[in-house]
Design a protein around this motif. Structure first.
Motif, PDB file in Angstrom:
ATOM      1  N   ASP A  27      39.802 -50.432 -25.647  1.00 24.51           N
ATOM      2  CA  ASP A  27      38.416 -50.572 -26.113  1.00 24.51           C
ATOM      3  C   ASP A  27      37.981 -52.030 -26.112  1.00 24.51           C
ATOM      4  OD1 ASP A  27      38.262 -47.852 -26.562  1.00 24.51           O
ATOM      5  OD2 ASP A  27      38.695 -48.004 -28.702  1.00 24.51           O
ATOM      6  N   ALA A  30      36.691 -55.442 -27.380  1.00 25.08           N
ATOM      7  CA  ALA A  30      36.932 -56.149 -28.643  1.00 25.08           C
ATOM      8  C   ALA A  30      36.140 -57.446 -28.697  1.00 25.08           C
ATOM      9  CB  ALA A  30      38.429 -56.425 -28.815  1.00 25.08           C
ATOM     10  N   LYS A  82      42.414 -57.845 -27.736  1.00 25.16           N
ATOM     11  CA  LYS A  82      42.268 -56.435 -27.385  1.00 25.16           C
ATOM     12  C   LYS A  82      43.509 -55.637 -27.779  1.00 25.16           C
ATOM     13  CE  LYS A  82      39.764 -54.938 -23.887  1.00 25.16           C
ATOM     14  NZ  LYS A  82      39.223 -54.694 -22.522  1.00 25.16           N
ATOM     15  N   SER A  85      43.783 -55.495 -31.665  1.00 23.67           N
ATOM     16  CA  SER A  85      42.707 -54.647 -32.190  1.00 23.67           C
ATOM     17  C   SER A  85      43.060 -53.176 -31.994  1.00 23.67           C
ATOM     18  CB  SER A  85      41.380 -54.942 -31.492  1.00 23.67           C
ATOM     19  OG  SER A  85      40.920 -56.218 -31.810  1.00 23.67           O
ATOM     20  N   HIS A  86      43.584 -52.862 -30.824  1.00 23.64           N
ATOM     21  CA  HIS A  86      44.011 -51.495 -30.533  1.00 23.64           C
ATOM     22  C   HIS A  86      45.115 -51.063 -31.502  1.00 23.64           C
ATOM     23  CE1 HIS A  86      45.408 -47.997 -28.265  1.00 23.64           C
ATOM     24  NE2 HIS A  86      46.623 -48.510 -28.348  1.00 23.64           N
ATOM     25  N   ALA A 137      45.739 -52.220 -34.452  1.00 16.58           N
ATOM     26  CA  ALA A 137      45.171 -52.092 -35.799  1.00 16.58           C
ATOM     27  C   ALA A 137      44.495 -50.734 -35.960  1.00 16.58           C
ATOM     28  CB  ALA A 137      44.174 -53.221 -36.070  1.00 16.58           C
ATOM     29  N   ARG A 138      43.733 -50.316 -34.954  1.00 12.77           N
ATOM     30  CA  ARG A 138      43.054 -49.010 -35.014  1.00 12.77           C
ATOM     31  C   ARG A 138      44.052 -47.857 -35.029  1.00 12.77           C
ATOM     32  NH1 ARG A 138      39.641 -51.549 -31.621  1.00 12.77           N
ATOM     33  NH2 ARG A 138      40.524 -50.622 -29.748  1.00 12.77           N
ATOM     34  N   MET A 139      45.085 -47.975 -34.222  1.00 14.66           N
ATOM     35  CA  MET A 139      46.037 -46.873 -34.070  1.00 14.66           C
ATOM     36  C   MET A 139      47.026 -46.768 -35.237  1.00 14.66           C
ATOM     37  SD  MET A 139      45.017 -45.488 -31.295  1.00 14.66           S
ATOM     38  CE  MET A 139      46.321 -44.298 -31.064  1.00 14.66           C
ATOM     39  N   GLY A 182      47.079 -49.234 -38.211  1.00 13.77           N
ATOM     40  CA  GLY A 182      46.671 -49.808 -39.487  1.00 13.77           C
ATOM     41  C   GLY A 182      47.472 -51.025 -39.907  1.00 13.77           C
ATOM     42  N   VAL A 216      41.272 -57.456 -39.145  1.00 15.83           N
ATOM     43  CA  VAL A 216      40.396 -57.736 -38.013  1.00 15.83           C
ATOM     44  C   VAL A 216      39.068 -58.268 -38.565  1.00 15.83           C
ATOM     45  CG1 VAL A 216      39.215 -56.761 -36.019  1.00 15.83           C
ATOM     46  CG2 VAL A 216      41.506 -55.941 -36.625  1.00 15.83           C
ATOM     47  N   GLU A 222      35.384 -59.318 -37.749  1.00 15.00           N
ATOM     48  CA  GLU A 222      34.373 -59.150 -36.712  1.00 15.00           C
ATOM     49  C   GLU A 222      33.253 -60.168 -36.893  1.00 15.00           C
ATOM     50  OE1 GLU A 222      33.162 -55.059 -36.571  1.00 15.00           O
ATOM     51  OE2 GLU A 222      35.172 -54.397 -36.001  1.00 15.00           O
TER      52      GLU A 222
END
Length: 105
Positions: free
Chosen positions: A12, A14, A44, A47-48, A50-52, A54, A102, A104
């Protein structure tokens, strides 16, 4: 083996991430990845993760090393050349997960 540049295209966007802060279990800083040239691929990847996951757990580190593709082998052969890959390799060794935040823009 996939190339890192190809892997990045599957992750995704970032571009909205300003930086990623990493912390040890005790809350002490473990590192910062700034969104700037030379680190945007790591932004990237992390970030990936972190999303997957935590956090940067053992499983996250294994996936991250896979995502870094050819850079993982290079980091193993040249410690210090790829600090964001080194960090994941260290998690494999000491099994101490990192908290990830993260930030933003």
């Amino acid at each position: 083996m996939q190339k890192f540049s190809d892997v990045l295209q599957t992750l995704d966007d970032a571009s909205n991430v300003e930086r990623i802060e990493l912390y040890n279990k005790d809350g002490s800083p473990a590192g910062v990845i700034e969104n700037k040239p030379g680190s945007q691929g790591s932004i990237k990847v992390y970030s990936h993760l972190a999303r997957m996951y935590g956090e940067i757990s053992l499983d996250a580190a294994v996936e991250g090393l896979s995502l870094y593709a050819e850079h993982t082998e290079d980091a193993e052969n040249c410690p210090g050349k790829h600090p964001n890959v080194d960090r994941l390799l260290n998690i494999l060794e000491d099994e101490q997960p990192l908290t990830i935040k993260v930030i933003e823009a």
